[in-house]
Design a protein around this motif. Structure first.
Motif, mmCIF file in Angstrom:
data_model
loop_
_atom_site.group_PDB
_atom_site.id
_atom_site.type_symbol
_atom_site.label_atom_id
_atom_site.label_comp_id
_atom_site.label_asym_id
_atom_site.label_seq_id
_atom_site.Cartn_x
_atom_site.Cartn_y
_atom_site.Cartn_z
ATOM 1 N N THR A 80 14.178 22.654 -24.256
ATOM 2 C CA THR A 80 14.905 21.586 -24.952
ATOM 3 C C THR A 80 15.741 20.752 -23.993
ATOM 4 O O THR A 80 15.879 19.536 -24.161
ATOM 5 N N GLU A 81 16.295 21.402 -22.966
ATOM 6 C CA GLU A 81 17.142 20.681 -22.015
ATOM 7 C C GLU A 81 16.350 19.693 -21.169
ATOM 8 O O GLU A 81 16.920 18.792 -20.537
ATOM 9 N N TYR A 82 15.010 19.827 -21.157
ATOM 10 C CA TYR A 82 14.169 18.916 -20.379
ATOM 11 C C TYR A 82 13.397 17.952 -21.278
ATOM 12 O O TYR A 82 12.408 17.356 -20.856
ATOM 13 N N LYS A 83 13.856 17.778 -22.497
ATOM 14 C CA LYS A 83 13.160 16.903 -23.436
ATOM 15 C C LYS A 83 13.094 15.465 -22.936
ATOM 16 O O LYS A 83 12.137 14.731 -23.237
ATOM 17 N N ILE A 84 14.086 15.035 -22.165
ATOM 18 C CA ILE A 84 14.124 13.667 -21.667
ATOM 19 C C ILE A 84 12.969 13.385 -20.710
ATOM 20 O O ILE A 84 12.617 12.232 -20.458
ATOM 21 N N VAL A 85 12.352 14.460 -20.170
ATOM 22 C CA VAL A 85 11.221 14.283 -19.257
ATOM 23 C C VAL A 85 9.997 13.744 -19.998
ATOM 24 O O VAL A 85 9.174 13.030 -19.427
ATOM 25 N N VAL A 86 9.868 14.078 -21.278
ATOM 26 C CA VAL A 86 8.669 13.725 -22.039
ATOM 27 C C VAL A 86 8.462 12.209 -22.118
ATOM 28 O O VAL A 86 7.380 11.714 -21.772
ATOM 29 N N PRO A 87 9.454 11.416 -22.570
ATOM 30 C CA PRO A 87 9.234 9.959 -22.585
ATOM 31 C C PRO A 87 9.005 9.382 -21.202
ATOM 32 O O PRO A 87 8.262 8.400 -21.053
ATOM 33 N N PHE A 88 9.608 9.986 -20.172
ATOM 34 C CA PHE A 88 9.383 9.505 -18.802
ATOM 35 C C PHE A 88 7.925 9.732 -18.400
ATOM 36 O O PHE A 88 7.287 8.847 -17.810
ATOM 37 N N PHE A 89 7.397 10.894 -18.746
ATOM 38 C CA PHE A 89 5.994 11.188 -18.443
ATOM 39 C C PHE A 89 5.074 10.226 -19.195
ATOM 40 O O PHE A 89 4.103 9.703 -18.635
ATOM 41 N N ILE A 90 5.366 9.990 -20.485
ATOM 42 C CA ILE A 90 4.565 9.060 -21.280
ATOM 43 C C ILE A 90 4.639 7.660 -20.685
ATOM 44 O O ILE A 90 3.630 6.947 -20.596
ATOM 45 N N LEU A 91 5.839 7.255 -20.259
ATOM 46 C CA LEU A 91 6.044 5.928 -19.677
ATOM 47 C C LEU A 91 5.173 5.736 -18.442
ATOM 48 O O LEU A 91 4.457 4.744 -18.306
ATOM 49 N N VAL A 92 5.205 6.708 -17.531
ATOM 50 C CA VAL A 92 4.420 6.614 -16.292
ATOM 51 C C VAL A 92 2.922 6.627 -16.601
ATOM 52 O O VAL A 92 2.146 5.846 -16.035
ATOM 53 N N ALA A 93 2.511 7.523 -17.515
ATOM 54 C CA ALA A 93 1.087 7.634 -17.852
ATOM 55 C C ALA A 93 0.549 6.335 -18.441
ATOM 56 O O ALA A 93 -0.550 5.880 -18.083
ATOM 57 N N ILE A 94 1.312 5.713 -19.337
ATOM 58 C CA ILE A 94 0.866 4.463 -19.957
ATOM 59 C C ILE A 94 0.804 3.339 -18.925
ATOM 60 O O ILE A 94 -0.139 2.533 -18.914
ATOM 61 N N LEU A 95 1.807 3.259 -18.037
ATOM 62 C CA LEU A 95 1.808 2.210 -17.017
ATOM 63 C C LEU A 95 0.619 2.345 -16.082
ATOM 64 O O LEU A 95 0.077 1.345 -15.587
#
Length: 334
Positions: free
Chosen positions: A306-321
């Motif tokens: 849970t403490e690393y949940k902020i990583v998920v949107p960052f990963f999605i952001l990089v993958a989409i770009l």
């Protein structure tokens, strides 16, 4: 079935809540980008400002909602939306309009928005302090536990009062935005300016009016998103720190400059977060006895903590770009 209800509570409902908030925030980001052509990093702080205005007004008039039986923060939300919209227009007139008049590049506008971010964060912390505050000043947050009429199911479906208001206001906002953009003259003018600013200006569209309307819409939506999130959890002066990356990820996933894409991207990011931190071992408990000894289930099968949940949107952001820079709905490439 108990495990399935647990999944509904912690993924379906939680993902819908996060997705609704990200969607409303991302729409404001994508509207600004489609008209002004720059990423407005201060949008998260506008969301925080809107929530703070609701908290301040609720503290001053705590019994305002008792007369009609709704939480006072919801009564104060329209006024907070107006104040946030006024702030957004004021920021544009003070900081961004002079830069546009000098014809600066978009990167300069982005850097200016970072300066506005720091300024707003400092002012909010100055007046709101650094601790969390509940928007339910004199009210009590209702929690509804809905038992399922199925034999053997002991776990109820749990949904809170703020979440019900969140779903209702999200639906109203999305429908209202759709009709505004597709039916009204201002909405059609905004779409025309988004597609081709030079041609829109040559056609007689008042671009200054469109810019002002864009900031009003973005400010109002920011106040809604920040207030609904603070109602569901609590108001924190650093709210923007946890919101900025997910709403930008949602805007990019859906297609930058595409309002409907931002809504879809918000729910994609919201559900991705909840699915990533969900303990999948709970769903596999009924099959634990049938598994061989060497395949014993660990206590936690979440993809990330849970403490690393902020990583998920960052990963999605990089993958989409990398994979599809235009997003799901083929918006404008950053």
């Amino acid at each position: 079935m108990n495990e399935l209800v647990f999944f509904i509570n912690n993924v379906v409902i939680a993902g819908s809540v996060a997705g609704s908030i990200y969607a409303i925030g991302a729409v404001g980001v994508t509207l600004i980008f489609s008209i002004m052509r720059f990423a407005h990093f201060a949008h998260g702080d506008m969301m925080t400002f809107g929530a703070f205005m609701v908290l301040l007004l609720t503290t001053l008039f705590p019994q305002a909602g008792a007369a009609i039986g709704v939480p006072t923060p919801l009564i104060m939300l329209p006024l907070a939306m107006a104040l946030t919209a006024l702030l957004a227009v004021g920021i544009d007139r003070t900081f961004y309009k002079p830069l546009r008049a000098h014809g600066v590049k978009p990167i300069v506008m982005v850097i200016a928005s970072l300066g506005v971010t720091l300024m707003l964060q400092g002012l909010i912390r100055l007046f709101a302090g650094t601790g969390g505050e509940s928007l339910y000043v004199d009210d009590r947050k209702e929690i509804f536990r809905i038992p399922l009429p199925i034999e053997g199911v002991r776990v109820p479906v749990v949904i809170t009062e703020p979440q019900l208001y969140l779903f209702a206001l999200t639906l109203i906002s999305v429908v209202a935005l759709h009709f505004f953009l597709s039916r009204s003259r201002l909405g059609k003018a905004m779409r025309a300016m988004s597609d081709n600013p030079s041609l829109a200006q040559a056609s007689g569209i008042n671009t200054n009016t469109i810019v002002a309307v864009t900031w009003v819409l973005a400010g109002g939506l920011a106040a809604i998103a920040g207030t609904l999130l603070s109602l569901d959890v609590t108001f924190k002066p650093d709210l923007s720190f946890f919101l900025l990356l997910p709403i930008f990820a949602a805007a990019i996933v859906g297609g930058v400059g595409h309002p409907y894409g931002a809504i879809a991207g918000g729910f994609v990011v919201g559900f991705a977060e909840t699915l990533a931190v969900f303990n999948w071992g709970i769903l596999l408990r009924p099959f634990r006895d049938s598994l061989p000894e060497w395949l014993a289930l660990p206590g936690n099968l979440a993809f990330v903590g849970t403490e690393y949940k902020i990583v998920v949107p960052f990963f999605i952001l990089v993958a989409i770009l990398v994979w599809r820079p235009t997003g799901i709905f083929k918006g404008k490439v950053i």
